[in-house]
Design a protein around this motif. Structure first.
Motif, PDB file in Angstrom:
ATOM      1  N   ALA A 256      -4.488 -24.348  -2.664  1.00 21.86           N
ATOM      2  CA  ALA A 256      -4.753 -22.918  -2.473  1.00 21.86           C
ATOM      3  C   ALA A 256      -6.239 -22.630  -2.416  1.00 21.86           C
ATOM      4  CB  ALA A 256      -4.091 -22.125  -3.601  1.00 21.86           C
ATOM      5  N   MET A 257      -7.015 -23.328  -3.234  1.00 22.74           N
ATOM      6  CA  MET A 257      -8.463 -23.104  -3.212  1.00 22.74           C
ATOM      7  C   MET A 257      -9.077 -23.615  -1.901  1.00 22.74           C
ATOM      8  SD  MET A 257      -8.864 -21.495  -5.958  1.00 22.74           S
ATOM      9  CE  MET A 257      -7.150 -20.952  -5.759  1.00 22.74           C
ATOM     10  N   ARG A 258      -8.574 -24.737  -1.417  1.00 31.32           N
ATOM     11  CA  ARG A 258      -9.078 -25.250  -0.144  1.00 31.32           C
ATOM     12  C   ARG A 258      -8.735 -24.288   0.996  1.00 31.32           C
ATOM     13  NH1 ARG A 258     -11.651 -27.357   1.914  1.00 31.32           N
ATOM     14  NH2 ARG A 258     -10.995 -29.253   2.976  1.00 31.32           N
ATOM     15  N   ILE A 259      -7.539 -23.709   0.947  1.00 26.52           N
ATOM     16  CA  ILE A 259      -7.148 -22.737   1.961  1.00 26.52           C
ATOM     17  C   ILE A 259      -8.027 -21.496   1.873  1.00 26.52           C
ATOM     18  CG2 ILE A 259      -5.294 -21.189   2.682  1.00 26.52           C
ATOM     19  CD1 ILE A 259      -3.322 -23.370   1.746  1.00 26.52           C
ATOM     20  N   THR A 260      -8.292 -21.044   0.662  1.00 25.58           N
ATOM     21  CA  THR A 260      -9.146 -19.865   0.475  1.00 25.58           C
ATOM     22  C   THR A 260     -10.527 -20.105   1.051  1.00 25.58           C
ATOM     23  OG1 THR A 260      -7.929 -19.275  -1.534  1.00 25.58           O
ATOM     24  CG2 THR A 260     -10.105 -18.286  -1.232  1.00 25.58           C
ATOM     25  N   ARG A 261     -11.074 -21.282   0.823  1.00 31.67           N
ATOM     26  CA  ARG A 261     -12.397 -21.596   1.367  1.00 31.67           C
ATOM     27  C   ARG A 261     -12.371 -21.658   2.888  1.00 31.67           C
ATOM     28  NH1 ARG A 261     -14.008 -26.997  -1.482  1.00 31.67           N
ATOM     29  NH2 ARG A 261     -15.668 -26.877   0.086  1.00 31.67           N
ATOM     30  N   ALA A 262     -11.329 -22.304   3.418  1.00 27.50           N
ATOM     31  CA  ALA A 262     -11.271 -22.475   4.872  1.00 27.50           C
ATOM     32  C   ALA A 262     -11.013 -21.162   5.598  1.00 27.50           C
ATOM     33  CB  ALA A 262     -10.189 -23.493   5.226  1.00 27.50           C
ATOM     34  N   HIS A 263     -10.296 -20.254   4.978  1.00 33.70           N
ATOM     35  CA  HIS A 263      -9.924 -18.992   5.618  1.00 33.70           C
ATOM     36  C   HIS A 263     -10.619 -17.806   4.949  1.00 33.70           C
ATOM     37  CE1 HIS A 263      -6.570 -20.654   8.095  1.00 33.70           C
ATOM     38  NE2 HIS A 263      -6.524 -21.553   7.116  1.00 33.70           N
TER      39      HIS A 263
ATOM     40  N   LEU B  56     -12.688 -25.505  -5.599  1.00 33.31           N
ATOM     41  CA  LEU B  56     -13.768 -24.648  -5.123  1.00 33.31           C
ATOM     42  C   LEU B  56     -15.022 -25.433  -4.739  1.00 33.31           C
ATOM     43  CD1 LEU B  56     -13.469 -21.643  -7.617  1.00 33.31           C
ATOM     44  CD2 LEU B  56     -12.839 -21.678  -5.192  1.00 33.31           C
ATOM     45  N   VAL B  57     -15.125 -26.674  -5.224  1.00 29.80           N
ATOM     46  CA  VAL B  57     -16.371 -27.416  -4.986  1.00 29.80           C
ATOM     47  C   VAL B  57     -16.156 -28.770  -4.325  1.00 29.80           C
ATOM     48  CG1 VAL B  57     -17.564 -26.277  -6.893  1.00 29.80           C
ATOM     49  CG2 VAL B  57     -16.302 -28.381  -7.332  1.00 29.80           C
ATOM     50  N   THR B  58     -14.899 -29.241  -4.215  1.00 31.26           N
ATOM     51  CA  THR B  58     -14.657 -30.540  -3.582  1.00 31.26           C
ATOM     52  C   THR B  58     -13.776 -30.351  -2.356  1.00 31.26           C
ATOM     53  OG1 THR B  58     -12.709 -31.008  -4.940  1.00 31.26           O
ATOM     54  CG2 THR B  58     -14.848 -31.714  -5.803  1.00 31.26           C
ATOM     55  N   ASN B  59     -13.724 -31.382  -1.516  1.00 29.33           N
ATOM     56  CA  ASN B  59     -13.000 -31.287  -0.253  1.00 29.33           C
ATOM     57  C   ASN B  59     -11.795 -32.196  -0.147  1.00 29.33           C
ATOM     58  OD1 ASN B  59     -14.759 -29.348   0.831  1.00 29.33           O
ATOM     59  ND2 ASN B  59     -16.190 -30.950   1.484  1.00 29.33           N
ATOM     60  N   ARG B  60     -11.690 -33.171  -1.033  1.00 26.83           N
ATOM     61  CA  ARG B  60     -10.582 -34.109  -0.923  1.00 26.83           C
ATOM     62  C   ARG B  60      -9.997 -34.368  -2.295  1.00 26.83           C
ATOM     63  NH1 ARG B  60      -9.707 -36.605   3.706  1.00 26.83           N
ATOM     64  NH2 ARG B  60      -8.516 -38.241   2.684  1.00 26.83           N
TER      65      ARG B  60
ATOM     66  N   ILE C 293      -3.967 -25.906 -13.899  1.00 22.97           N
ATOM     67  CA  ILE C 293      -4.333 -25.018 -12.793  1.00 22.97           C
ATOM     68  C   ILE C 293      -5.813 -24.698 -12.835  1.00 22.97           C
ATOM     69  CG2 ILE C 293      -4.008 -22.692 -11.870  1.00 22.97           C
ATOM     70  CD1 ILE C 293      -1.076 -22.897 -12.801  1.00 22.97           C
ATOM     71  N   GLY C 294      -6.329 -24.414 -14.023  1.00 25.95           N
ATOM     72  CA  GLY C 294      -7.750 -24.101 -14.140  1.00 25.95           C
ATOM     73  C   GLY C 294      -8.635 -25.222 -13.643  1.00 25.95           C
ATOM     74  N   LYS C 295      -8.317 -26.453 -14.020  1.00 26.72           N
ATOM     75  CA  LYS C 295      -9.083 -27.606 -13.533  1.00 26.72           C
ATOM     76  C   LYS C 295      -8.964 -27.740 -12.024  1.00 26.72           C
ATOM     77  CE  LYS C 295      -8.744 -31.557 -15.469  1.00 26.72           C
ATOM     78  NZ  LYS C 295      -8.137 -32.767 -16.036  1.00 26.72           N
ATOM     79  N   ALA C 296      -7.754 -27.580 -11.507  1.00 23.85           N
ATOM     80  CA  ALA C 296      -7.549 -27.720 -10.060  1.00 23.85           C
ATOM     81  C   ALA C 296      -8.325 -26.658  -9.292  1.00 23.85           C
ATOM     82  CB  ALA C 296      -6.060 -27.632  -9.737  1.00 23.85           C
TER      83      ALA C 296
END
Length: 899
Positions: free
Chosen positions: A670-677, A790-794, A782-785
């Motif tokens: 979800a965080m990766r999606i938020t960053r991408a969109h 928010l800061v990593t890509n993979r 969830i907090g760790k994820a």
């Protein structure tokens, strides 16, 4: 029946103009009611205090002339013109002042005071540095002898209290000064130092005693009696000796010490009453102090900066007569907060005129609460003297509080929509296609990786029983190296006939998305609909017949059915998970569907082939490729359809580690999606998503942001607690306004879940509490994820194991070892703070309560991990008809992506 435009027939309500922000009369009433209630609460909390007044001069003032940005610790001193202006202010209030040092410009005070009606008691600051003390004493003597307005001198201030000098050393310095000047000589100490060292009293010409009941932890009602008692004790111990009160006062701000509460009203109360007593008893005194001196807070605590009768900006805090307000400017803050609350509520209510009046009042009231709390926090910040760095820290904390409060508002809106909506406009009611209707071909894709063959065979057998005229099944196995796992599935596909095609890819990039993209390329050319199913799902025969007709609307891009589970087999752990999962699909997805904003999942979904091909297929960069595809399709303008009826049931994770890994994957994705969109979700210039879609995606994932913020707050709280334990006199508790919102959010979320479950989910109270505990147990994961996302890509694709044997009890504890460690740390900090501070004040109790509240997710994680490790019946592999309620409740909006 599903309408082509996706809306049920709805008549316009009074007060609404289509496409215009005109409020329904009931909404206007709710806004007015909430605003009036907020105004009354503001007024009730800010009523003035009526304290007996005082008319006349003040006996004396302690005088330190430092202003904003100035401090002897940094070597930034006031200018001579600054000091002269302050002396003019002091001369308008009193006839005498006392100083504390002759260093720098403060040694020029007698010269600058010439011509003013001020007498000066000149002070010399003594500490543990003999050379500096000698220089200070020499300058004290020279200035005292050169200025006739110096009527007394003070050799040291609380030097014995700080243990900078011994009594004998201080007495030697006093005698040296007495020989060199022609004015009375004293030193200043608290009352108990004089009583413990009578030899000191014999060395001075008069006694200068400090009487500060705030530091003694006394309530304001007992403070004056205390000062009179201790003054009388000193006078009785040294009869015939003149006693001057060198410091007396009360801070207008600061931490609570025992029963002593620092406030503007208490300061006015204490000093007004003291002035009347002092005039009646002809006391000689110096008020602590003329101006606030925030530079002192670094070594004496927050209260040390707020003893002045005037602020740092040289404004009077309160008058000597008339009513006193704690916050004289409260009407301005109240007006701004109420207006903001009305605006927040209006933005939500004008789009939902159909809500019944309790829902409108809930939204309006919560909006006012949010705005008032934020205003109160900012108001508290405005009363503090902050450096630039401190202001930055406050800004970050306020932003965090704003996020927590916004979560409450979003949850209130969800409650109102769920409980008080008059109708659902986009509800899809699956009905079989009409007889003779031509249905498009469907290509069903089943990705597998290291799955138990017997489980996959059940899934394929259920697909073979589908009551649908034209479909194919593509089973794609990737990254399974053990032939014993994939070969039996290949053989089973061959037995099921030509509709079933099996592909073994070996090592293959892209994880699940890579396998699905391969299946997309292998799809039959005449297939118009793509279906995706997890390898553990047993579907109903009517799934396709019920859902494919939705694509009769050419604007529909995909459909989604609930994720449901068939292995709620009597295990308490599985029961908790079952109810924790259930709510999102039967409540959260229902409200999302109203704004065409559902989350697409990687199972039980059907997709228009042209839509997914135009979107570029599945995103192999994203670990939650299903949710990313759904958002991309919405950005492209496609509609989504959600059916509340369950058409397939899968298996839940077998242990807490698998349960946690699954949620970690969802939150990270979800965080990766938020960053991408982020542009589509946040930019006002990007119109690819509607406001409703943005609202649901952002507020749906905000609780996960809250878990990330909660993890940071916990770590900050632990560090702060160490300071409170190790240096209790230097480190103070955070202000109450920063502690209350986190407690309020926790309580609200719990009440929200219980209310919604009670309203919509036919389960027992124990099941509701269990669902809450299960969701709470995932907070740390969830907090760790979130923070990582928010800061990593993979991140590695973590497959959720379905049929793993239950681990031993020790392994269950080991699964939650990180949470267990943080649980122990938090409880140790709570016990340590409570012990060191004796639970003496509400601040201590509130801080311990916050630490306990912060520990609950970790207690839940450890408890559920142990529960999952206990022996349980094996999952039921045969399809079991589990009744699914028509509407279930959303467990904290935590579920955000497919399995």
């Amino acid at each position: 029946m599903f309408l082509p435009n996706g809306l049920s027939h709805t008549r316009n309500l009074p007060g609404i103009r289509v496409g215009r922000a005109i409020l329904h009369p009931g909404s206007l009433f709710a806004l007015l009611l909430a605003a009036v209630a907020a105004l009354l609460i503001w007024w009730g909390l800010n009523r003035p205090a009526f304290i007996p007044g005082y008319q006349g001069p003040i006996g004396g003032l302690a005088f330190s002339p430092f202003r904003q940005g100035q401090s002897p610790e940094t070597g930034v001193f006031p200018s001579r013109s600054n000091v002269r202006a302050d002396l003019h202010l002091a001369a308008g209030m009193t006839h005498q002042i006392r100083t504390y040092t002759v260093a720098g410009v403060q040694g020029d005070i007698p010269e600058l005071a010439r011509g003013l009606p001020l007498s000066i008691t000149l002070g010399a600051w003594l500490d543990r540095h003999p050379d500096a003390n000698a220089a200070e004493i020499a300058r004290l003597i020279a200035i005292a002898n050169a200025n006739p307005n110096v009527e007394a001198v003070m050799v040291g201030n609380e030097t014995i209290l700080r243990q900078d000098l011994t009594p004998a050393e201080l007495i030697a310095d006093i005698r040296q000064v007495k020989k060199a000047v022609h004015v009375p000589v004293s030193t200043a100490e608290p009352w108990h130092v004089w009583l413990h060292h009578p030899e000191l009293a014999q060395a001075v010409d008069f006694i200068t005693v400090h009487l500060l009941p705030y530091w003694e932890g006394l309530p304001i009602a007992d403070a004056l009696a205390f000062t009179q008692e201790k003054l009388a004790a000193v006078e009785a111990a040294f009869p015939g000796k003149r006693v001057v009160i060198g410091e007396i006062g009360w801070p207008s701000n600061g931490v609570t010490i025992g029963s002593a509460i620092a406030s503007r009203i208490n300061q006015a109360d204490f000093l007004r009453r003291f002035f009347r007593i002092a005039r009646r008893q002809h006391l000689d005194y110096f008020v602590m102090e003329a101006f606030d001196q925030p530079w002192k807070t670094s070594f004496e605590g927050r209260a040390a900066g707020y003893w002045g009768m005037l602020t740092l900006g040289r404004h009077s805090k309160w008058p000597l007569t008339g009513p006193v307000w704690e916050h004289p400017d409260w009407p301005r803050w109240a007006g701004s907060a109420i207006a903001a609350g009305v605006l927040f509520a209006w933005l939500l209510l004008w789009r939902r005129p159909d809500l019944r009046w309790p829902g409108k009042v809930l939204i309006a009231g919560t909006s006012e609460l949010l705005a008032a709390t934020l205003a109160a926090v900012i108001q508290a910040m405005a009363t503090k003297y902050l450096s630039l760095s401190a202001a930055g820290v406050w800004g970050v904390l306020i932003a965090g509080q704003a996020l927590l409060l916004f979560l409450v508002l979003a949850d209130s809106f969800a409650i109102a929509e769920t409980l008080y909506s008059r109708r659902f406009r986009r509800r899809y009611r699956p009905l079989p296609a009409a007889a003779g209707a031509v249905l498009p071909k469907v290509s069903l894709h089943v990705p597998i990786c290291n799955e138990p063959p017997q489980m996959v065979r059940q899934t394929l057998d259920a697909l073979a029983r589908l009551d649908y005229p034209d479909f194919e099944v593509l089973v794609v196995d990737n990254n399974t190296m053990d032939p014993g796992l994939w070969e039996p599935i290949a053989e089973h596909c061959a037995r099921l006939g030509p509709r079933f095609r099996f592909f073994h890819l070996g090592r293959w990039p892209g994880f699940k998305a890579g396998a699905l993209n391969f299946a997309l390329r292998e799809t039959a050319p005449d297939a118009a609909i793509i279906g995706v199913l997890d390898s553990d799902y047993v579907v109903s025969p009517d799934w396709l017949k019920a859902m494919v007709p939705a694509f009769a609307d050419p604007k529909v891009g995909f459909t989604q059915s609930p994720q449901d589970y068939r292995d709620n087999d009597g295990s308490l752990f599985k029961r908790l998970m079952f109810w924790e999962y259930a709510g999102f699909f039967h409540l959260g997805m229902v409200t999302r569907n109203e704004r065409n904003a559902i989350i697409q999942h990687g199972t039980m979904t059907l997709i228009r082939r042209t839509a997914i091909e135009h979107a570029g297929g599945w995103a192999e960069w994203c670990i939650t490729e299903d949710s990313e595809l759904g958002l991309s399709l919405m950005q492209a303008g496609w509609k989504s359809v959600y059916a509340e009826e369950s058409f397939g049931r899968g298996l839940m994770p077998d242990d807490f580690a698998a349960y946690r890994r699954q949620r970690c994957r969802w939150a990270y994705g979800a965080m990766r999606i938020t960053r991408a969109h982020c542009r589509a979700l946040l930019s006002p210039f990007d119109r690819t998503l509607t406001l409703g879609q943005r609202w649901h995606f952002l507020t749906g994932w905000l609780p996960w942001f809250g878990d990330g913020l909660g993890l940071l707050f916990l770590l900050m709280g632990l560090v702060w607690s160490v300071g409170l334990i190790v240096a209790p006199m230097r480190i103070e508790f955070p202000i109450v306004l920063f502690m209350l919102p986190s407690l309020g959010l926790f309580a609200f979320k719990l009440v929200e879940l219980l209310v919604l479950y009670r309203s919509r989910v036919p389960c027992r109270l124990a099941d509701r509490l269990g669902a809450a505990a299960a969701g709470l147990a995932l907070s740390h994961t969830i907090g760790k994820a979130v923070l990582k996302g928010l800061v990593t890509n993979r991140a590695p694709f973590l497959r959720t194991p379905k049929m793993k044997e239950a681990p031993a009890l020790v392994q269950g504890l080991a699964m939650a070892r990180e949470e267990f460690f943080l649980l122990l740390l938090t409880w140790t900090a709570m016990i340590g703070v409570g012990t060191v501070h004796d639970l003496a004040t509400w601040e201590v109790k509130l801080w311990c309560l916050i630490l306990f509240t912060q520990s609950l997710p970790y207690l839940a994680a450890v408890s559920i991990s142990v529960l999952a490790a206990l022996p349980a019946p094996r999952p039921l592999m045969a399809p079991v008809p589990v009744p699914v309620p028509a509407l279930l409740a959303e467990p904290g909006a935590r579920l955000a992506s497919g399995d």
